[in-house]
Design an enzyme around this catalytic site. Structure first.
Site, PDB file in Angstrom:
ATOM      1  N   LYS A   1       0.810  -1.221   0.000  1.00 19.18           N
ATOM      2  CA  LYS A   1       0.000   0.000   0.000  1.00 19.18           C
ATOM      3  C   LYS A   1       0.846   1.274   0.000  1.00 19.18           C
ATOM      4  O   LYS A   1       0.391   2.325  -0.435  1.00 19.18           O
ATOM      5  CB  LYS A   1      -0.902   0.024   1.227  1.00 19.18           C
ATOM      6  CG  LYS A   1      -1.747  -1.226   1.377  1.00 19.18           C
ATOM      7  CD  LYS A   1      -3.205  -0.945   1.151  1.00 19.18           C
ATOM      8  CE  LYS A   1      -3.986  -2.248   1.004  1.00 19.18           C
ATOM      9  NZ  LYS A   1      -5.291  -2.071   0.412  1.00 19.18           N
TER      10      LYS A   1
ATOM     11  N   GLU B   1     -10.092   5.787   3.634  1.00 21.24           N
ATOM     12  CA  GLU B   1     -10.840   4.705   4.274  1.00 21.24           C
ATOM     13  C   GLU B   1      -9.846   3.594   4.540  1.00 21.24           C
ATOM     14  O   GLU B   1      -8.846   3.480   3.843  1.00 21.24           O
ATOM     15  CB  GLU B   1     -11.952   4.208   3.349  1.00 21.24           C
ATOM     16  CG  GLU B   1     -11.522   3.162   2.309  1.00 21.24           C
ATOM     17  CD  GLU B   1     -10.533   3.676   1.260  1.00 21.24           C
ATOM     18  OE1 GLU B   1     -10.470   4.903   1.059  1.00 21.24           O
ATOM     19  OE2 GLU B   1      -9.817   2.848   0.649  1.00 21.24           O
TER      20      GLU B   1
ATOM     21  N   SER C   1       1.726  -9.615  -0.245  1.00 22.12           N
ATOM     22  CA  SER C   1       1.382  -8.186  -0.246  1.00 22.12           C
ATOM     23  C   SER C   1       1.664  -7.494   1.085  1.00 22.12           C
ATOM     24  O   SER C   1       1.834  -6.277   1.126  1.00 22.12           O
ATOM     25  CB  SER C   1      -0.082  -8.014  -0.618  1.00 22.12           C
ATOM     26  OG  SER C   1      -0.907  -8.760   0.259  1.00 22.12           O
TER      27      SER C   1
END
Ligand SMILES: Cc1ncc(COP(=O)(O)O)c(C=O)c1O
Lengths: 411, 267
Positions: free
Chosen positions: A97, A119, A390
């Site tokens: 991210k 969010e 990830s």
């Protein structure tokens, strides 16, 4: 990412953000001006050497990319496939991210905005946003479903330490989708000063395209690294799919390599047949949610159905529109992985490699275990599978500890 | 050729603005919502805006969110909304439907337009459907002679405002503030500017919504707009009441106050 890697002409989406019948903009008119402004800033940035150099430098010096491509030999032996892990878990803040967030924070600065909202589900995107906001001296408000603030309390504390305001969302199912609704409402009211730093490749145009472009370095790196390591492209690439950013990030560079199979693993929760899952492509229908047309978990009347997954980061009833299109076009294959399968793979990676994965990423690992025998049979040899790891599992110690019964129940 | 135009023509002849009152269908029950809407009509609300409850209403503030949640928890279906529309239209009031796009897409755009026209509805207000994505709705609304109200916002560029208005039929919805539904203490300074920008490009009536909650505010808005749209303040009357009778009484009182406001606008 370099300028020559910019999306070639003719690639999707079209100028209005459509991937075939998916994507587009289903938003209040009040947001259109801001989306247009963002679109212009993003397109300019992607051809601006200064922007790209600044982004590259941040990714390298701050986030720690390129992330390693690590051959997990002991896990491979159990999988019956050569498993190469794309170690996004080693990035600063612990997940893929950070790439998206640094790109969007740079854009925010360019647009002259001083406030970001986000969010978050697992809290990973919230932490990454709070991190970038600290680095770029931006005000930061993170919306998080109340249920998620409880199961990811550690990440709430992290965000607050970084100076962000965390707002628990108490409406609807009190999870990621409701946090997204609340972020959109904030954005409608504060769009002049605020950038909505969306956390995945979903939402209205240009977000799906923009987020993909900020994370597609994952696949560009992995493709190169795999060639260096094995002398060939992999047989398959596997990733978990929540909103779809880590999966698109690793898929994108491989899309033209038609010999490379692309597998997205959705959260099957308690099993797709139970109705308690988050597998939007496998178990949903085309519809409109959060500003885009895509696959949505919904009832007959188009009311969103609550999703369920042991993984907060996959617990979302929609999916980015490019995945909907990759599914319809047949270029990528989407399969569900249920909670138990994911946790078994989680445990296996811990015990064979000494790596605690994020539960999200454990879905990709479980998926690789699932497809390995099929691929081996099809190819008549040991397949090579690149798995996008990830994120790291530090945030999930509480959930996983509970699942495996190794934590005091009172904690 | 506009269905809702009748209401605006009539009010214009009386030298006043139209009062539009919004209520979610099925809130607190299907029958309860019909009773509430009929009470609003009795007290002088000209147009009833029936909102289809939706699970993810991003343009709505807490009051309408809560009312929608209650309606959905009670099991209201899109077909029930059509029943509500039919019952309210039967009173002779004009009924317009406000809906997020997904429920319409799942019902089938053409099928919904057909059934809405048959129920006596005048058309749709579409808060998350912009003309850019509306091809199917443009075709269906033509086929069944329904009105199309898209929203314009203070942030709309001149080009978008013109494009949006060109796709409207019936009336244009000007969102008075940058924000979601919910009564505000003060009316917006941006609204009169937005209304005059719309008037530069169209003769269609302009309704102003978001934030209006009192007779005095309605009077102020009636001073520059053709329609005054009130939602959350009316919904709150029912939401906050201890029982149905008290809710209806509060709703009647506020409806009457708002109706007075548009008839005798402020000084
Ligand atoms: C580690 C990790 N992987 C995957 C995801 C799922 O998101 P996406 O599908 O956008 O990659 C999340 C979301 O929070 C995450 O934290």
């Amino acid at each position: 990412m370099s300028a020559d890697a910019a999306a070639p002409a003719g690639r999707l989406p079209d100028a209005a953000g459509h991937f075939g019948r998916f994507g587009g903009r289903f938003v209040p008119e009040a947001l259109v001006a801001a989306l247009d402004e963002l679109d212009v800033a993003y397109r300019k940035a992607m051809t601006d050497e200064d922007f790209l150099a600044e982004f590259d430098a941040l990714l390298r010096d701050y986030a720690g990319t390129p992330s390693l491509l690590y051959e997990a030999r002991r896990f491979s032996a159990r999988a019956g496939a050569r498993i190469l892990l794309k170690r996004e878990d080693l990035n600063h803040t612990g997940a893929h991210k950070v790439r998206n967030v640094l790109g969007q924070a740079l854009l925010t600065k360019r647009m002259g905005k001083r406030r970001v909202i986000a969010e978050t589900g697992a809290g990973q995107h919230g932490v990454a946003t709070a991190t970038a906001a600290a680095l770029f001296d931006l005000e930061c408000v993170v919306y998080m479903g109340e249920v998620d603030t409880e199961r990811q309390a550690l990440n709430v504390a992290r965000m607050r330490m970084l100076g962000a305001t965390v707002v628990p969302v108490t409406t609807g199912s009190r999870t990621l989708k409701d946090a997204m609704n609340e972020a959109m409402r904030d954005w409608v009211a504060n769009v002049d000063t605020t950038h909505y730093l969306i956390g995945t490749a979903a939402g209205p145009h240009p977000f799906p395209e923009l987020v993909r472009d900020f994370v597609r370095g994952i696949g560009e790196e992995a493709r190169r690294q795999c060639l260096d390591l094995t002398g060939a492209l992999p047989d398959a690439v596997a990733a978990c799919v929540g909103g779809g950013s880590n999966a698109l990030g690793i898929f994108h560079a491989f899309v033209p390599d038609t010999g490379v199979r692309l597998y997205g693993f959705e959260a099957g929760g308690e099993g797709v047949e139970t109705g308690r899952h988050a597998a939007s492509i496998t178990g949903g229908r085309a519809g409109v949610l959060h500003g885009t047309r895509t696959y949505v978990l919904q009832d007959e009347d188009g009311q969103t159905i609550e999703s369920h997954s042991i993984s907060a980061g996959l617990d979302y009833p929609g999916v980015g529109p490019e995945h909907a299109w990759l599914h319809d076009s047949g270029r990528a294959t989407y399969l569900p992985v249920d909670d138990d399968e994911a946790m078994a793979a989680f445990e296996l990676l811990c015990r064979t490699e000494g790596i605690i994965p994020a539960i999200e990423s454990a879905h990709a690992l479980a998926g690789a275990l699932k497809i390995a025998p099929r691929l081996a049979a099809e190819l008549g040899r040991e397949p090579v599978i690149v798995v996008n790891l990830s994120g790291r599992g530090d945030k999930d110690v509480h959930t996983a500890g509970g699942y495996f019964g190794i934590l005091d129940k009172e904690q | 050729m506009s269905r809702i135009g009748v209401a605006f023509d009539k009010a214009r002849a009386d030298g006043r603005a139209v009062l539009v009152g919004c209520m979610p269908a099925g809130f607190p029950t299907v029958e309860g919502s019909i009773a509430a809407m009929k009470a609003m009509v009795d007290e002088g609300v000209d147009v009833i805006e029936v909102e289809i409850p939706y699970s993810d209403p991003v343009m709505d503030g807490p009051v309408i969110q809560k009312a929608s949640d209650i309606a959905l928890a009670g099991g209201v279906r899109t077909a029930d909304t059509l029943r509500v529309i039919e019952a309210v239209a039967a009173t002779g009031a004009q009924v317009v439907t406000m809906t997020y796009w997904n429920p319409i897409e799942q019902y089938g755009v053409d099928a919904f337009a057909r059934d809405l026209a048959a129920a006596g509805g005048t058309g749709l207000i579409t808060p998350d459907l912009i003309p850019d994505e509306a091809d199917e709705w443009l075709a269906a609304s033509e086929a069944y002679g329904l009105d199309r109200t898209f929203l314009v916002s203070p942030s709309s560029t001149d080009a978008r405002l013109r494009m949006t208005v060109e796709h409207c039929r019936g009336f244009v919805y000007a969102t008075a503030i940058m924000g979601v539904t919910g009564a505000r203490a003060q009316t917006s300074a941006a609204a009169p500017v937005l209304v005059s920008r719309v008037r530069e490009v169209t003769d269609l009536p302009v309704g102003v919504g978001l934030g209006v909650g009192t007779g005095a505010q309605a009077g102020t808005v009636a001073g520059y707009a053709d329609g005054v749209i009130v939602g959350s303040a009316l919904v709150r009357c029912v939401l906050d009441a201890p029982d149905q009778a008290a809710g209806l009484a509060a709703l009647r009182a506020l409806s009457a106050e708002l109706a007075e406001g548009v008839r005798n606008p402020a000084r």
